[in-house]
Design a protein around this motif. Structure first.
Motif, mmCIF file in Angstrom:
data_model
loop_
_atom_site.group_PDB
_atom_site.id
_atom_site.type_symbol
_atom_site.label_atom_id
_atom_site.label_comp_id
_atom_site.label_asym_id
_atom_site.label_seq_id
_atom_site.Cartn_x
_atom_site.Cartn_y
_atom_site.Cartn_z
ATOM 1 N N GLY A 1 0.479 -0.732 0.365
ATOM 2 C CA GLY A 1 0.076 0.100 0.085
ATOM 3 C C GLY A 1 0.419 1.148 0.030
ATOM 4 O O GLY A 1 0.693 1.827 -0.432
ATOM 5 N N GLU A 2 1.727 1.025 0.582
ATOM 6 C CA GLU A 2 2.910 1.979 1.071
ATOM 7 C C GLU A 2 3.541 2.763 -0.686
ATOM 8 O O GLU A 2 3.482 3.659 -0.713
ATOM 9 N N GLN A 3 4.194 2.109 -1.464
ATOM 10 C CA GLN A 3 4.553 1.482 -2.725
ATOM 11 C C GLN A 3 3.471 2.464 -3.518
ATOM 12 O O GLN A 3 3.948 3.046 -4.212
ATOM 13 N N LEU A 4 2.426 1.640 -3.430
ATOM 14 C CA LEU A 4 1.332 2.064 -4.329
ATOM 15 C C LEU A 4 1.207 3.839 -3.922
ATOM 16 O O LEU A 4 0.135 4.305 -4.841
ATOM 17 N N ALA A 5 0.983 3.524 -2.967
ATOM 18 C CA ALA A 5 0.459 5.440 -2.341
ATOM 19 C C ALA A 5 1.863 6.488 -2.944
ATOM 20 O O ALA A 5 1.323 7.101 -3.484
ATOM 21 N N ALA A 6 2.902 6.000 -3.652
ATOM 22 C CA ALA A 6 3.975 6.368 -3.367
ATOM 23 C C ALA A 6 3.418 7.237 -5.066
ATOM 24 O O ALA A 6 3.419 8.109 -5.648
ATOM 25 N N ALA A 7 3.466 5.606 -6.125
ATOM 26 C CA ALA A 7 2.890 5.231 -6.881
ATOM 27 C C ALA A 7 1.706 6.224 -7.340
ATOM 28 O O ALA A 7 1.649 7.040 -8.847
ATOM 29 N N VAL A 8 0.486 6.155 -6.860
ATOM 30 C CA VAL A 8 -0.467 7.645 -6.910
ATOM 31 C C VAL A 8 0.297 8.917 -7.017
ATOM 32 O O VAL A 8 -0.964 9.020 -7.789
ATOM 33 N N GLN A 9 0.531 8.408 -6.346
ATOM 34 C CA GLN A 9 1.203 10.532 -5.904
ATOM 35 C C GLN A 9 2.376 10.823 -6.660
ATOM 36 O O GLN A 9 2.316 11.744 -7.735
ATOM 37 N N ASP A 10 2.834 10.114 -7.765
ATOM 38 C CA ASP A 10 3.638 10.250 -8.985
ATOM 39 C C ASP A 10 3.013 10.758 -10.137
ATOM 40 O O ASP A 10 2.911 11.499 -10.754
ATOM 41 N N TRP A 11 1.689 9.313 -9.956
ATOM 42 C CA TRP A 11 0.705 9.425 -11.595
ATOM 43 C C TRP A 11 0.566 10.959 -11.100
ATOM 44 O O TRP A 11 0.153 11.180 -13.122
ATOM 45 N N MET A 12 -0.752 11.677 -10.155
ATOM 46 C CA MET A 12 -1.451 12.522 -9.935
ATOM 47 C C MET A 12 0.006 13.681 -10.526
ATOM 48 O O MET A 12 -0.900 14.739 -11.084
ATOM 49 N N ASP A 13 0.594 14.058 -9.869
ATOM 50 C CA ASP A 13 2.422 14.721 -10.662
ATOM 51 C C ASP A 13 1.901 15.717 -11.399
ATOM 52 O O ASP A 13 3.028 14.249 -12.578
ATOM 53 N N ALA A 14 1.801 16.543 -11.862
ATOM 54 C CA ALA A 14 2.203 16.875 -13.510
ATOM 55 C C ALA A 14 3.418 17.411 -13.777
ATOM 56 O O ALA A 14 3.993 17.096 -14.854
ATOM 57 N N GLU A 15 4.048 17.265 -12.848
ATOM 58 C CA GLU A 15 5.680 17.765 -12.881
ATOM 59 C C GLU A 15 6.920 16.449 -12.721
ATOM 60 O O GLU A 15 8.331 16.151 -12.729
#
Length: 265
Positions: free
Chosen positions: A135-149
């Motif tokens: 879940g922690e790894q997935l949360a980090a991937a979700v944050q990256d997925w939404m980050d426009a930068e």
């Protein structure tokens, strides 16, 4: 007339009759297909009009409800509500989306609820041996997925190549495109996550399922009003059933997302 000439004339006449019959059958089939297609188009247009009308009614009822914290049903989802509009049967259900974890809350700059999401993944997937670190790894991937930068190059290696979303989620099922997501994790958490507008993670602690309530127990309380509800509609017409799914912002009286498909889990 010789016998051979009469035979040729007879064959010619039979061919003419066969061609005429074939043409008549073809025209009949084509006309029947057009009639059926017209009927289906009429039913689809009628169903969409009725479903949109029912959506407006539901939105106005929620908008005018005295206290959205005190809904007229128990639990997160209303019982099926039968409606009849212009002699067409409709079935409506309303779901309180604040019973689910808001995936878009992981994209906020200040104190995103990563630990709560990891705990949710572990609790929901306990029967499938899914751990909190996933879940922690997935949360980090979700944050990256939404980050426009940022744009993780792993997505470019897919077939076909793609880029990360670079925006908030519109539907929770978009999570299946995020690096690290698996069918097992999705099956486990699908009933407990949503993609609401904004970055809040306001949970209706009175009605939310234990998995969600326990996962967010340690996150700071968010003092806001319930906003978002999901309306599921089915119109039953003679030829087929027509579906409608809409996310409603009850406080502001508007529809956020609308699809003419069954709602996700």
């Amino acid at each position: 007339m010789k016998h051979s000439e009469r035979g040729v004339a007879l064959i010619t006449a039979l061919l003419v009759v066969a061609i005429a019959v074939t043409a008549a059958i073809g025209m009949g089939v084509r006309d029947q297909t057009q009639i059926q297609r017209s009927g289906l188009v009429f039913e689809q247009d009628l169903a969409r009009s009725l479903l949109l009308g029912a959506e407006v009614i539901a939105l106005r009822l929620l908008e005018q409800w005295p206290d959205l914290q005190d809904l007229p049903w128990e639990g997160c989802i209303s019982p099926p509500v039968p409606l009849v509009i212009e002699d067409v049967d409709l079935i409506a259900r309303v779901e309180n989306l604040h019973c689910r974890f808001n995936l878009n809350s992981l994209g906020r700059a200040d104190d995103p609820p990563v630990a709560a999401f990891a705990d949710l993944v572990a609790r929901a997937g306990s029967d499938s041996n899914i751990a909190a670190w996933q879940g922690e790894q997935l949360a980090a991937a979700v944050q990256d997925w939404m980050d426009a930068e940022t744009d993780d190059p792993v997505y470019l290696l897919r077939t076909p190549p793609e880029r990360s979303g670079n925006r908030p989620f519109l539907l929770a099922s978009e999570l299946n495109r995020v690096r690290g997501m698996t069918p097992e994790i999705w099956t486990a958490i699908a009933p407990y996550v949503t993609a609401r507008p904004g970055t809040d993670n306001l949970i209706d602690l009175e009605r939310a399922p234990d998995v969600v309530r326990d996962a967010v127990a340690a996150q700071p309380e968010e003092a806001q009003e319930l906003h978002y509800f999901r309306l599921s509609l089915v119109a039953r017409l003679p030829e087929r059933d027509f579906f409608h799914c809409a996310v409603l912002d009850a406080l502001n009286g508007r529809t956020v997302v609308r699809e003419f498909t069954p709602c996700e889990n």
